[in-house]
Design a protein around this motif. Structure first.
Motif, PDB file in Angstrom:
ATOM      1  N   TYR A 120      47.553  51.081  30.871  1.00 29.03           N
ATOM      2  CA  TYR A 120      48.849  50.445  31.098  1.00 29.03           C
ATOM      3  C   TYR A 120      49.233  49.569  29.906  1.00 29.03           C
ATOM      4  O   TYR A 120      50.376  49.583  29.447  1.00 29.03           O
ATOM      5  CB  TYR A 120      48.823  49.573  32.354  1.00 29.03           C
ATOM      6  N   ASP A 121      48.272  48.768  29.438  1.00 33.92           N
ATOM      7  CA  ASP A 121      48.554  47.850  28.322  1.00 33.92           C
ATOM      8  C   ASP A 121      49.063  48.615  27.104  1.00 33.92           C
ATOM      9  O   ASP A 121      50.022  48.200  26.446  1.00 33.92           O
ATOM     10  CB  ASP A 121      47.301  47.063  27.954  1.00 33.92           C
TER      11      ASP A 121
ATOM     12  N   ASP B  85      44.760  50.666  40.437  1.00 33.58           N
ATOM     13  CA  ASP B  85      45.466  49.939  39.383  1.00 33.58           C
ATOM     14  C   ASP B  85      44.534  49.130  38.461  1.00 33.58           C
ATOM     15  O   ASP B  85      44.686  49.189  37.234  1.00 33.58           O
ATOM     16  CB  ASP B  85      46.518  49.019  40.010  1.00 33.58           C
ATOM     17  N   PRO B  86      43.556  48.375  38.989  1.00 29.35           N
ATOM     18  CA  PRO B  86      42.691  47.586  38.087  1.00 29.35           C
ATOM     19  C   PRO B  86      41.926  48.428  37.075  1.00 29.35           C
ATOM     20  O   PRO B  86      41.659  47.971  35.955  1.00 29.35           O
ATOM     21  CB  PRO B  86      41.720  46.881  39.053  1.00 29.35           C
TER      22      PRO B  86
ATOM     23  N   ARG C 260      44.141  49.376  33.773  1.00 33.18           N
ATOM     24  CA  ARG C 260      44.803  48.333  32.997  1.00 33.18           C
ATOM     25  C   ARG C 260      44.820  48.616  31.484  1.00 33.18           C
ATOM     26  O   ARG C 260      45.842  48.415  30.820  1.00 33.18           O
ATOM     27  CB  ARG C 260      44.143  46.989  33.254  1.00 33.18           C
TER      28      ARG C 260
END
Length: 345
Positions: free
Chosen positions: A214-215, A207-208, A211
Motif C-alpha cells: 500500500y505504501d 490489510d496489516p 501495508r
C-alpha cells in the motif's frame, strides 16, 4: 594541507603507499554554483563524507573549478567519484547521501560504476511528477531481468527496493496497457508475534500484511485512483491461500515476502501463471517467519527452477540498500553475527 601530509605519513609507514605516490592536485570544471551546491550537499555533508574515506582536500576556484589535492592514488579515486556524482547532477537527478556512499563503496571494491548502464531506465508511474529509477547496479539488473523474463525472483535484504521497484514496474505496465490488472499477493504469516483475532471482512483482516505494498502504491498513484482500481478489480489484493484453483492471465503478479511460503505453496502459486502475465517474486531469506526456516519455499526453489528459460534469479546485497545508511550497517552486523554463530556450531 597538514592533514593530508599526516595521512600520507601514516599510510606510507604502514606500507599502504609507496614513495612515488606523492601529493598532487587535479581540477574539475564546474558549470555553475548550483552544481557545487548540489555536490557539496547541505552543510557540505557530501564532501565531508567523501573525506572520511579519502585523505584529500577539496576546494573551489572562482565557482568554475573544483581543486582536489592529496596523495595521488587517493586523489585519482576521489576525482572519479566526484566526476560520477556530477554526471548524476547534470542528468537532472537529485543527489542523496545513499548515492554518495554507494559510489564510494563500489570504488573501494574496484567495481567502477558504468554511468551509461545506471540511471538509463525511467519507470513512469501514475503520478506525473514521480519518476522511479534503479539506483544501484543490482537494481538495474533487476529491471533488465523483468524486461527479458516472464518470472523473476528477487532475493535480498531489507531496504534494497525489492517491493518498491516491483510495484513501480507493475504500475508502469498497467499504465502502458501491457497488462489488464495487477495482483498483489502475500503469505499471511506474522513476524514473530501473534496478532490474534482480527475483526472485519477479508480485506480488513489482511490489510496489516499488505501495508508495504500500500505504501508503495500511494507514493506512485493518486489515492482516489488506487481506490477506484481496487473497487473495479484492476488492482487486487489477495492472501496466498486464496490463489488455489485460479489461472491468472494478462496480469502483473507480485508475490511479496515469499520467504514465508512453504515449498508446496510456492509450487501452487507458480502454477497459477497464465498467458500474457508477468510475475515478480520477492523475499529476504534471512527473515523467514515460518516455524521451520529450512522449509521456506524460496530457499529451495532456485535449485529446482534455475535451468528453466524465462525464469531469472536476481540476488541483491547490502550494497543495494537504498534506505538510511544505518540500515546497511545493521544488515552487515547481523551477517557477521550469523557467521560467528555458524563458526561456533
Amino acid at each position: 594541507m597538514y592533514e593530508i601530509r599526516k595521512y600520507y605519513y601514516i599510510l606510507r609507514k604502514q606500507g599502504i603507499i609507496i614513495e612515488k605516490d606523492k601529493n598532487i592536485s587535479k581540477s574539475i570544471l564546474i558549470n555553475n554554483k548550483d552544481e557545487i551546491r548540489e555536490l557539496f550537499g547541505q552543510y557540505d555533508e557530501n564532501i565531508k563524507f567523501i573525506n572520511q574515506y579519502f585523505p584529500i582536500k577539496i576546494s573551489t576556484q572562482n565557482d568554475s573549478k573544483l581543486i582536489i589535492s592529496g596523495i595521488k592514488s587517493e586523489t585519482d579515486k576521489a576525482v572519479k567519484i566526484i566526476e560520477g556524482l556530477l554526471s548524476i547532477i547534470r542528468k537532472g537527478h537529485p543527489l542523496s547521501m545513499a548515492q554518495v556512499k554507494y559510489h564510494i563503496e563500489m570504488s573501494q571494491n574496484n567495481q567502477p560504476v558504468d554511468w551509461k548502464l545506471l540511471y538509463k531506465d525511467v519507470i513512469h508511474v501514475f503520478k506525473k511528477d514521480k519518476e522511479v529509477r534503479p539506483k544501484t547496479l543490482g537494481q538495474q539488473k533487476y529491471v533488465d531481468a523483468v524486461k527479458k523474463n516472464d518470472i523473476v525472483f528477487v532475493i535480498g535484504p531489507a531496504g534494497t527496493g525489492k517491493t518498491y521497484l516491483a510495484v513501480a514496474i507493475a504500475l508502469s505496465a498497467l499504465k502502458n496497457k501491457e497488462v489488464d490488472r495487477i495482483i498483489l499477493i502475500r503469505p499471511a504469516v506474522e513476524a514473530g508475534e501473534s496478532l490474534g483475532y482480527l475483526p472485519g471482512d477479508l480485506l480488513e483482516k489482511i490489510d496489516p500484511y499488505f501495508r508495504p505494498l500500500y505504501d508503495a502504491m500511494y507514493e506512485m498513484m493518486p489515492s482516489e485512483k488506487f481506490q477506484k482500481y481496487m473497487e473495479r478489480g484492476i488492482i487486487e489484493i489477495a492472501p496466498l491461500a486464496y490463489m488455489r484453483g485460479r489461472t491468472l492471465n494478462n496480469s502483473f503478479i507480485i508475490l511479496d515476502d515469499a520467504q514465508n511460503t512453504t515449498l508446496g505453496q510456492m509450487k501452487m502459486f507458480l502454477t497459477r501463471f497464465g498467458f500474457g502475465s508477468k510475475v515478480i517474486i520477492n523475499g529476504d531469506i534471512t527473515q523467514v517467519d515460518l516455524p521451520l526456516k529450512e522449509h521456506s519455499g524460496l530457499t529451495r526453489v532456485a535449485k529446482i527452477l534455475k535451468k528453466i528459460k524465462g525464469i531469472e534469479f536476481i540476488y541483491l546485497n547490502d550494497q543495494d540498500v537504498v534506505r538510511h545508511r544505518l540500515v546497511q550497517e545493521i544488515i552487515r552486523a547481523y551477517e557477521r553475527e550469523d557467521l560467528r554463530n555458524q563458526g561456533r556450531e
